[in-house]
Design a protein around this motif. Structure first.
Motif, PDB file in Angstrom:
ATOM      1  N   LEU A   1       0.829  -1.202   0.000  1.00 17.26           N
ATOM      2  CA  LEU A   1       0.000   0.000   0.000  1.00 17.26           C
ATOM      3  C   LEU A   1       0.861   1.250   0.000  1.00 17.26           C
ATOM      4  O   LEU A   1       0.595   2.218  -0.733  1.00 17.26           O
ATOM      5  CB  LEU A   1      -0.910  -0.034   1.221  1.00 17.26           C
ATOM      6  CG  LEU A   1      -2.132   0.879   1.232  1.00 17.26           C
ATOM      7  CD1 LEU A   1      -3.030   0.587   0.045  1.00 17.26           C
ATOM      8  CD2 LEU A   1      -2.903   0.700   2.525  1.00 17.26           C
ATOM      9  N   TRP A   2       1.912   1.257   0.822  1.00 18.50           N
ATOM     10  CA  TRP A   2       2.805   2.416   0.878  1.00 18.50           C
ATOM     11  C   TRP A   2       3.546   2.603  -0.444  1.00 18.50           C
ATOM     12  O   TRP A   2       3.644   3.721  -0.965  1.00 18.50           O
ATOM     13  CB  TRP A   2       3.795   2.241   2.015  1.00 18.50           C
ATOM     14  CG  TRP A   2       4.824   3.337   2.069  1.00 18.50           C
ATOM     15  CD1 TRP A   2       4.688   4.564   2.632  1.00 18.50           C
ATOM     16  CD2 TRP A   2       6.146   3.292   1.512  1.00 18.50           C
ATOM     17  NE1 TRP A   2       5.838   5.297   2.469  1.00 18.50           N
ATOM     18  CE2 TRP A   2       6.749   4.549   1.791  1.00 18.50           C
ATOM     19  CE3 TRP A   2       6.869   2.322   0.819  1.00 18.50           C
ATOM     20  CZ2 TRP A   2       8.048   4.839   1.379  1.00 18.50           C
ATOM     21  CZ3 TRP A   2       8.156   2.620   0.415  1.00 18.50           C
ATOM     22  CH2 TRP A   2       8.740   3.865   0.697  1.00 18.50           C
ATOM     23  N   ALA A   3       4.060   1.513  -1.016  1.00 19.53           N
ATOM     24  CA  ALA A   3       4.786   1.624  -2.285  1.00 19.53           C
ATOM     25  C   ALA A   3       3.858   2.057  -3.414  1.00 19.53           C
ATOM     26  O   ALA A   3       4.260   2.814  -4.310  1.00 19.53           O
ATOM     27  CB  ALA A   3       5.443   0.283  -2.624  1.00 19.53           C
ATOM     28  N   GLY A   4       2.600   1.582  -3.383  1.00 17.71           N
ATOM     29  CA  GLY A   4       1.654   2.015  -4.401  1.00 17.71           C
ATOM     30  C   GLY A   4       1.355   3.493  -4.296  1.00 17.71           C
ATOM     31  O   GLY A   4       1.252   4.198  -5.316  1.00 17.71           O
TER      32      GLY A   4
ATOM     33  N   VAL B   1      -5.227   4.601   7.358  1.00 13.86           N
ATOM     34  CA  VAL B   1      -6.621   4.503   7.813  1.00 13.86           C
ATOM     35  C   VAL B   1      -7.242   3.207   7.310  1.00 13.86           C
ATOM     36  O   VAL B   1      -7.964   2.515   8.044  1.00 13.86           O
ATOM     37  CB  VAL B   1      -7.424   5.724   7.334  1.00 13.86           C
ATOM     38  CG1 VAL B   1      -8.917   5.532   7.599  1.00 13.86           C
ATOM     39  CG2 VAL B   1      -6.934   6.979   8.040  1.00 13.86           C
ATOM     40  N   LEU B   2      -6.971   2.859   6.064  1.00 12.61           N
ATOM     41  CA  LEU B   2      -7.493   1.608   5.519  1.00 12.61           C
ATOM     42  C   LEU B   2      -6.979   0.404   6.296  1.00 12.61           C
ATOM     43  O   LEU B   2      -7.749  -0.516   6.614  1.00 12.61           O
ATOM     44  CB  LEU B   2      -7.097   1.490   4.041  1.00 12.61           C
ATOM     45  CG  LEU B   2      -7.463   0.178   3.346  1.00 12.61           C
ATOM     46  CD1 LEU B   2      -8.974  -0.049   3.360  1.00 12.61           C
ATOM     47  CD2 LEU B   2      -6.940   0.155   1.922  1.00 12.61           C
TER      48      LEU B   2
ATOM     49  N   LEU C   1      -9.177  -2.358   8.477  1.00 18.91           N
ATOM     50  CA  LEU C   1      -9.096  -3.807   8.261  1.00 18.91           C
ATOM     51  C   LEU C   1      -8.779  -4.551   9.550  1.00 18.91           C
ATOM     52  O   LEU C   1      -9.180  -5.704   9.713  1.00 18.91           O
ATOM     53  CB  LEU C   1      -8.037  -4.115   7.200  1.00 18.91           C
ATOM     54  CG  LEU C   1      -8.346  -3.599   5.792  1.00 18.91           C
ATOM     55  CD1 LEU C   1      -7.236  -3.987   4.829  1.00 18.91           C
ATOM     56  CD2 LEU C   1      -9.677  -4.132   5.297  1.00 18.91           C
ATOM     57  N   GLN C   2      -8.068  -3.920  10.480  1.00 19.73           N
ATOM     58  CA  GLN C   2      -7.794  -4.562  11.755  1.00 19.73           C
ATOM     59  C   GLN C   2      -9.060  -4.709  12.598  1.00 19.73           C
ATOM     60  O   GLN C   2      -9.114  -5.538  13.504  1.00 19.73           O
ATOM     61  CB  GLN C   2      -6.744  -3.772  12.536  1.00 19.73           C
ATOM     62  CG  GLN C   2      -5.391  -3.699  11.864  1.00 19.73           C
ATOM     63  CD  GLN C   2      -4.838  -5.050  11.474  1.00 19.73           C
ATOM     64  OE1 GLN C   2      -4.730  -5.951  12.301  1.00 19.73           O
ATOM     65  NE2 GLN C   2      -4.505  -5.212  10.205  1.00 19.73           N
TER      66      GLN C   2
ATOM     67  N   LEU D   1     -19.630  -3.287   2.731  1.00 15.93           N
ATOM     68  CA  LEU D   1     -19.903  -3.554   1.323  1.00 15.93           C
ATOM     69  C   LEU D   1     -18.755  -3.074   0.433  1.00 15.93           C
ATOM     70  O   LEU D   1     -18.389  -3.748  -0.534  1.00 15.93           O
ATOM     71  CB  LEU D   1     -21.208  -2.877   0.910  1.00 15.93           C
ATOM     72  CG  LEU D   1     -22.495  -3.437   1.531  1.00 15.93           C
ATOM     73  CD1 LEU D   1     -23.699  -2.610   1.104  1.00 15.93           C
ATOM     74  CD2 LEU D   1     -22.690  -4.905   1.161  1.00 15.93           C
ATOM     75  N   ALA D   2     -18.187  -1.907   0.759  1.00 17.12           N
ATOM     76  CA  ALA D   2     -17.116  -1.361  -0.069  1.00 17.12           C
ATOM     77  C   ALA D   2     -15.821  -2.159   0.067  1.00 17.12           C
ATOM     78  O   ALA D   2     -15.089  -2.330  -0.919  1.00 17.12           O
ATOM     79  CB  ALA D   2     -16.869   0.099   0.289  1.00 17.12           C
ATOM     80  N   LEU D   3     -15.540  -2.640   1.280  1.00 16.31           N
ATOM     81  CA  LEU D   3     -14.270  -3.343   1.529  1.00 16.31           C
ATOM     82  C   LEU D   3     -14.464  -4.843   1.739  1.00 16.31           C
ATOM     83  O   LEU D   3     -13.590  -5.497   2.301  1.00 16.31           O
ATOM     84  CB  LEU D   3     -13.575  -2.743   2.759  1.00 16.31           C
ATOM     85  CG  LEU D   3     -13.252  -1.260   2.685  1.00 16.31           C
ATOM     86  CD1 LEU D   3     -12.625  -0.791   3.989  1.00 16.31           C
ATOM     87  CD2 LEU D   3     -12.331  -0.953   1.512  1.00 16.31           C
ATOM     88  N   ARG D   4     -15.586  -5.369   1.296  1.00 19.79           N
ATOM     89  CA  ARG D   4     -15.866  -6.779   1.565  1.00 19.79           C
ATOM     90  C   ARG D   4     -14.792  -7.724   1.032  1.00 19.79           C
ATOM     91  O   ARG D   4     -14.432  -8.690   1.707  1.00 19.79           O
ATOM     92  CB  ARG D   4     -17.234  -7.148   0.992  1.00 19.79           C
ATOM     93  CG  ARG D   4     -17.708  -8.520   1.427  1.00 19.79           C
ATOM     94  CD  ARG D   4     -19.155  -8.763   1.050  1.00 19.79           C
ATOM     95  NE  ARG D   4     -19.613 -10.056   1.495  1.00 19.79           N
ATOM     96  CZ  ARG D   4     -20.854 -10.505   1.330  1.00 19.79           C
ATOM     97  NH1 ARG D   4     -21.750  -9.742   0.724  1.00 19.79           N
ATOM     98  NH2 ARG D   4     -21.199 -11.702   1.762  1.00 19.79           N
TER      99      ARG D   4
END
Length: 477
Positions: free
Chosen positions: A69-72, A352-353, A357-358, A418-421
């Motif tokens: 995520l950081w590299a992206g 935040v993402l 997820l945690q 729903l968005a992160l399912r």
């Protein structure tokens, strides 16, 4: 050279020259080899296998997700801040190719690191099993129960709706329903109470679970169960399992440990080849009454049948593929965030993402709860201290603002789920550690969602932003 391949190769070279990759590789190898040695297991090969798979692959997945995520985020935003992206955009290169090149570089890097982490975890596990000094019989059993891919058969819940409705009408006839109690809440409570009675076994009695017939009868069966006892501190209680429909009746005496998940192995049932696979399977659990304790089972999951289906190596490979596809989605999200925002903002949103997820278990439970029950409980949360003389009936009704806030929270949880399912429903390391077979259909769905559809949507969004966004020109000296 193809523009996508050229951009990917250049981005991959820049990433590999970074010391972050070496540090990440060292952390992955530490998680694979050293971390399981520092954590004590239960002394059995099954415990060692579950601990090793859970921690090694779980930590490897978390580290790779965070770094991906950081590299992206840095793939495009950092080049925009350095005024090097503008030099690429002025060339006759489609904007989509820029996004695909950055994303492809992360895919190649993740494939390499995940292959090393997965291979190291498997090698470390087998090395510890050889050096663990375990009994050969215990190792053979561990290969069947832990180093396996087991399918699970659940017994269908009985149809109790007519009985629940009869209980409700009985309460209503004798005016036993408290004021303010909703009908759906009382029906749910009566349903859970009746199921609890159906799945409890008093001393000296028994209960039978009926399972649908499998396509064929394997040579090994496992009866997995977990129960609680009505007598605190009761342990090692005597019980008997009777199996019917497995070719010939099978009976086995054993000791029950309340609160602990147990799995009994039934090897080579009599005449498995001549048994009718169309007949239902029945398991009868008899409580001998030791300690005078009643045993309580969770409806649906308290007692299940498990049997081997495929090999552990294939199951392990499917788990790694699911991890890779999840990382592919993380890479797409990171590159898109780096396209939409500057590096500090994109990195903050990525963190935040990860925090969301945690909390996946809490968000999933809140999103799948009944809306009315959720709103009533949350809205009344601040009203508990205003009851008069301990009588909840005198508590003030939740205000309109409280109910509106509770509805907003429910919508936020449901929308997040729903968005992160695809990311919240990730269970590959846990399923692998529990020896649960990962169906190939799960990999196919993940490939379609996380490897194709969602990255394609994010790629189109990023392409539109790259075309419309005004970029500062580099300063020429």
């Amino acid at each position: 050279m193809n523009p996508v391949a050229a951009i990917a190769l250049l981005a991959l070279r820049q990433t590999l020259r970074s010391r972050v990759v070496l540090a990440l590789l060292a952390l992955l190898l530490t998680a694979a080899f050293l971390l399981p040695l520092a954590i004590r297991h239960d002394g059995t090969p099954e415990g060692l296998i579950r601990l090793h798979l859970t921690y090694s692959l779980g930590i490897a997945g978390f580290l790779l997700s965070l770094v991906t995520l950081w590299a992206g985020c840095a793939a495009i935003s950092k080049e925009a801040d350095d005024n090097t992206l503008q030099l690429v955009l002025v060339k006759p290169v489609p904007r989509l190719h820029v996004w695909l090149g950055k994303w492809s570089a992360l895919l190649v890097l993740n494939a390499l690191l995940l292959a090393l982490a997965g291979g190291a975890a498997a090698a470390g596990l087998h090395a510890q099993l050889r050096r663990g000094g375990f009994d050969p019989a215990a190792l053979d059993r561990a290969r069947l129960t832990a180093l396996a891919a087991l399918d699970t058969i659940h017994s269908p819940l009985p149809d109790i709706e007519a009985d629940v409705r009869a209980d409700f009408e009985s309460w209503r006839a004798r005016n036993g329903i408290p004021p303010g109690v909703r009908e759906d809440a009382l029906l749910d409570s009566l349903r859970r109470a009746r199921l609890a009675r159906l799945y409890s076994i008093p001393p000296g009695e028994s209960n039978t679970w009926t399972f649908p017939p499998p396509p064929s009868l394997p040579a090994h069966w496992f009866v997995q169960f977990r129960c609680d006892a009505s007598v605190p501190g009761a342990a090692r209680m005597e019980a008997t399992l009777d199996l019917d429909g497995f070719g010939a009746p099978v009976s086995r005496d054993f000791l029950v440990t309340p609160g602990v998940q147990q799995m009994l192995l039934f090897t080579n049932p009599p005449a498995p080849d001549t048994a009718s696979s169309a007949a239902p399977l029945a398991v009868t659990f008899r409580n001998h009454g030791t300690h005078g304790a009643t045993l309580f089972f969770e409806p649906g999951d308290g007692l299940v049948l498990r049997h081997p289906h495929g090999t552990f190596a294939a199951n392990y490979l499917r788990a790694l593929l699911l991890m890779f596809l999840r990382l592919a989605l993380f890479a797409a999200i990171g590159v898109t965030l780096g396209t939409l925002f500057s590096m500090p903002v994109a990195a903050f949103l990525g963190l935040v993402l990860m925090l969301v997820l945690q909390l996946s278990g809490f968000i999933r439970a809140a999103a799948q709860a009944d809306r009315q029950t959720f709103v009533a409980n949350v809205a009344a949360f601040g009203q508990a201290g205003h009851a008069h003389d301990g009588d909840s009936a005198d508590s003030p009704a939740p205000s309109l603002a409280a109910r509106a806030l509770a509805n907003a929270l429910f919508c936020a949880y449901r929308g997040t789920w729903l968005a992160l399912r695809p990311l919240l429903d990730y269970r590959a390391p846990d399923d692998l550690a529990a020896a649960a077979r990962i169906p190939p259909g799960d990999v196919a769905r993940a490939l379609l969602q996380q490897g194709l559809l969602l990255p394609a949507f994010l790629a189109l969004l990023s392409t539109a932003v790259l075309k419309k966004r005004e970029w500062a020109l580099p300063q020429l000296s």
